[in-house]
Design an enzyme around this catalytic site. Structure first.
Site, PDB file in Angstrom:
ATOM      1  N   ARG A  77     -13.501  71.279-137.868  1.00  0.00           N
ATOM      2  CA  ARG A  77     -14.073  72.557-138.501  1.00  0.00           C
ATOM      3  C   ARG A  77     -12.852  73.316-139.248  1.00  0.00           C
ATOM      4  O   ARG A  77     -12.649  74.335-139.268  1.00  0.00           O
ATOM      5  CB  ARG A  77     -14.836  73.340-137.449  1.00  0.00           C
ATOM      6  CG  ARG A  77     -15.582  72.505-136.799  1.00  0.00           C
ATOM      7  CD  ARG A  77     -16.996  72.308-137.471  1.00  0.00           C
ATOM      8  NE  ARG A  77     -18.179  71.602-136.939  1.00  0.00           N
ATOM      9  CZ  ARG A  77     -19.175  71.169-137.506  1.00  0.00           C
ATOM     10  NH1 ARG A  77     -19.462  71.487-138.918  1.00  0.00           N
ATOM     11  NH2 ARG A  77     -20.176  70.647-136.757  1.00  0.00           N
ATOM     12  N   HIS A  78     -11.890  72.539-139.758  1.00  0.00           N
ATOM     13  CA  HIS A  78     -10.782  73.049-140.411  1.00  0.00           C
ATOM     14  C   HIS A  78     -10.342  72.160-141.589  1.00  0.00           C
ATOM     15  O   HIS A  78      -9.919  71.158-141.424  1.00  0.00           O
ATOM     16  CB  HIS A  78      -9.497  73.210-139.606  1.00  0.00           C
ATOM     17  CG  HIS A  78      -8.489  74.344-139.859  1.00  0.00           C
ATOM     18  ND1 HIS A  78      -7.708  73.984-140.945  1.00  0.00           N
ATOM     19  CD2 HIS A  78      -8.469  75.578-139.533  1.00  0.00           C
ATOM     20  CE1 HIS A  78      -6.794  75.021-141.266  1.00  0.00           C
ATOM     21  NE2 HIS A  78      -7.250  76.023-140.299  1.00  0.00           N
ATOM     22  N   THR A 103       1.577  77.826-142.789  1.00  0.00           N
ATOM     23  CA  THR A 103       0.155  78.091-142.536  1.00  0.00           C
ATOM     24  C   THR A 103      -0.948  77.464-143.468  1.00  0.00           C
ATOM     25  O   THR A 103      -0.428  77.200-144.825  1.00  0.00           O
ATOM     26  CB  THR A 103       0.013  79.520-142.277  1.00  0.00           C
ATOM     27  OG1 THR A 103      -1.250  79.638-141.708  1.00  0.00           O
ATOM     28  CG2 THR A 103       0.028  80.137-143.509  1.00  0.00           C
ATOM     29  N   HIS A 151     -27.609 103.585-183.883  1.00  0.00           N
ATOM     30  CA  HIS A 151     -28.763 103.676-183.072  1.00  0.00           C
ATOM     31  C   HIS A 151     -29.971 102.645-183.489  1.00  0.00           C
ATOM     32  O   HIS A 151     -31.033 102.700-183.523  1.00  0.00           O
ATOM     33  CB  HIS A 151     -29.231 105.042-183.149  1.00  0.00           C
ATOM     34  CG  HIS A 151     -28.426 106.108-182.825  1.00  0.00           C
ATOM     35  ND1 HIS A 151     -27.742 106.410-181.763  1.00  0.00           N
ATOM     36  CD2 HIS A 151     -27.708 106.998-183.977  1.00  0.00           C
ATOM     37  CE1 HIS A 151     -26.903 107.306-181.871  1.00  0.00           C
ATOM     38  NE2 HIS A 151     -26.941 107.918-183.030  1.00  0.00           N
ATOM     39  N   SER A 281     -39.521  76.738-180.400  1.00  0.00           N
ATOM     40  CA  SER A 281     -40.790  77.045-179.307  1.00  0.00           C
ATOM     41  C   SER A 281     -41.606  75.991-179.200  1.00  0.00           C
ATOM     42  O   SER A 281     -42.035  75.237-180.049  1.00  0.00           O
ATOM     43  CB  SER A 281     -41.602  78.159-180.044  1.00  0.00           C
ATOM     44  OG  SER A 281     -42.599  78.497-179.109  1.00  0.00           O
ATOM     45  N   ARG A 321      -4.919  89.537-142.385  1.00  0.00           N
ATOM     46  CA  ARG A 321      -5.811  88.512-142.859  1.00  0.00           C
ATOM     47  C   ARG A 321      -7.154  88.428-142.312  1.00  0.00           C
ATOM     48  O   ARG A 321      -7.220  88.746-141.154  1.00  0.00           O
ATOM     49  CB  ARG A 321      -5.218  87.149-142.780  1.00  0.00           C
ATOM     50  CG  ARG A 321      -6.090  86.047-142.393  1.00  0.00           C
ATOM     51  CD  ARG A 321      -6.220  84.818-143.243  1.00  0.00           C
ATOM     52  NE  ARG A 321      -7.016  84.999-144.207  1.00  0.00           N
ATOM     53  CZ  ARG A 321      -7.484  83.847-145.051  1.00  0.00           C
ATOM     54  NH1 ARG A 321      -6.954  82.828-144.850  1.00  0.00           N
ATOM     55  NH2 ARG A 321      -8.322  84.312-145.842  1.00  0.00           N
TER      56      ARG A 321
END
Length: 475
Positions: A77-78, A103, A151, A281, A321
């Site tokens: 699991r890593h 790490t 506009h 279309s 962390r």
């Protein structure tokens, strides 16, 4: 066809180049390159690591056994430990020194930084290619007058090229932010579990200088200028926010461009590239929808919304962390890159193949030009002895009547004919038309465009080696 979900960003929109950058092959081979760089640097600084161990690791950088790594991850699991063990199986001599003192974030975060920098460089080539195509478009149409809008209501005229400089200006601001962000990306380095470098300090018997030199060597081997001077276990997640903000900015610029193209397409002043067999279309065979611009708008909205993800992640990191960034980061960061890759390819494709219809533009201009020209007509007649106040009132009456005819009855604007028929002005219709054609209503649009494009010339010259990226539209 597949019986499982496939990300449409890969299947439909993003380039193979960007897909590779965020691929497993690129990610995990970079992990191995970082392990090699760590071991080489440790050897150079005096640790008992042999040339044979390093050679064994180098020989297996791209020889990744994904099935074995997956089996290890199912057990452990890593993901990092799974790949360390899979690498060690292939490198039995070097297995004992792989990942020494590090790490998980040594490979995870450093790889993310490397990959995102690669992604930003890919974005830069597409952005510059789009800028170059926009430059050509603006230059080609710098004198082509068209009706401008505020506009989305008719306003004073501009030129097609000047309008394009507005799109171009946005992209140049994006390029500036992109360059700044790329130039400030550093490596995390090898700072250990809480950013103190304690494990490496122990390896080097308390020699702080060797720990600093270790990071310098790794950065140099990975072709980075340096490492961040401080960190927790991870690099600051604010960097992800800065990166996605740049991508969001590009999406915003493209979104604005795509909306303008959609409006101009409705006016029948431009058409997107449209292949001979393309269908607009399923029901209305005559339709020629601006589907590529619509796709830009759709993808841009996704990227703009996605920019919230790293903002929340950066704010919710606990102390040195926390892992609640991981799942979100795996999705939000790559997908932003993939989407912007698709957006810029669409942008370059559209502007490079846009069809312009000058006669339709002229028609729209002349529908409003009589109103726009009234002040000039008034000044011309006053110079020839007319009464300004009286003529102003006559123009007002004729303008109201002409506008009413256009709006209430759907007829053509006949203001010029009305003024010509009014003896107070003393001008024939042809004389009025000739006068109007002689007047420039676009101000300094062409000159502004030329001046602006000269500045862009310099930017393109500085980046000549990055121009001409291949643009592929899959659907």
């Amino acid at each position: 066809m597949s019986d499982i979900y496939e990300n449409p960003l890969c299947k439909r929109y993003a380039s193979k180049e960007m897909q590779f950058i965020f691929s497993d092959d690129n990610k995990f081979s970079t992990w191995r390159k970082l392990w090699v760089a760590l071991a080489e640097s440790q050897k150079e600084l005096g640790l008992q690591i042999t040339a044979e161990q390093i050679a064994e690791m180098q020989a297996n950088i791209n020889n990744i056994d994904y099935k074995q790594a997956a089996a290890f991850e199912k057990e452990l699991r890593h993901d990092v430990m799974a790949h360390i063990k899979a690498f060690a199986v292939q490198c039995p001599t070097a297995g004992a020194i792989i990942h020494l003192g590090a790490t998980s974030c040594y490979v995870g975060d450093n790889t993310d930084l490397i990959v995102m920098k690669q992604g930003l460089n890919r974005i830069k080539t597409l952005l510059l290619t789009t800028i170059e195509k926009l430059h050509k478009y603006a230059n080609a149409h710098k004198n082509l007058a068209c009706l401008a809008y505020t506009h989305f209501q008719a306003a004073q005229p501009t030129t097609v090229g000047k309008r394009a400089t507005l799109w171009l200006h946005d992209l140049l601001m994006d390029l500036q932010q992109l360059d700044f962000t790329i130039s400030n990306i550093k490596l995390l380095g090898c700072k250990g579990t809480t950013g103190t470098g304690a494990s490496f300090l122990h390896l080097f018997d308390g020699d702080h200088q060797k720990v600093l030199e270790l990071e310098r060597k790794i950065a140099d081997k990975m072709q980075f200028d340096g490492v961040y001077s401080v960190s927790g276990q991870t690099y600051s997640r604010k960097l992800d926010y800065f990166i996605l903000s740049v991508l969001s900015g590009i999406a915003q610029s493209a979104y604005k461009f795509s909306n303008d193209i959609r409006l101009m397409s409705h006016l029948k002043e431009v058409d997107e590239p449209f292949e001979s067999g393309q269908v607009g279309s399923s029901a209305m065979a005559y339709k020629r929808n601006p589907m590529r611009s619509e796709r830009i708008a759709s993808l841009a909205r996704y990227v703009i919304a996605d920019a919230l993800n790293p903002a929340f992640t950066a704010g919710t990191q606990w102390l040195e962390r926390t892992l609640d960034d991981s799942a979100n980061k795996r999705i939000s960061m790559p997908e932003a890159f993939l989407a912007v890759d698709g957006i810029l390819q669409l942008y370059a494709n559209i502007i490079g193949g846009l069809t312009v219809y000058p006669k339709v533009m002229q028609k729209h201009l002349w529908e409003e030009l009589p109103f726009i020209a009234t002040e000039n007509i008034l000044m011309h007649c006053v110079k020839n002895g007319g009464d300004r106040q009286y003529l102003h009132e006559r123009i007002r009456i004729h303008s109201v009547a002409a506008a009413q005819q256009v709006k209430a009855e759907g007829k053509q604007n006949d203001l010029i004919s009305r003024i010509a028929a009014d003896s107070a002005f003393g001008l024939t219709e042809q004389e009025l038309i000739t006068l109007i054609e002689s007047w420039s209503f676009t101000g300094s649009a062409a000159q502004q465009t030329e001046t602006f494009l000269r500045d862009v010339d310099g930017i393109l010259a500085e980046n000549a080696g990055l121009l001409g990226a291949e643009v592929v539209i899959n659907v």
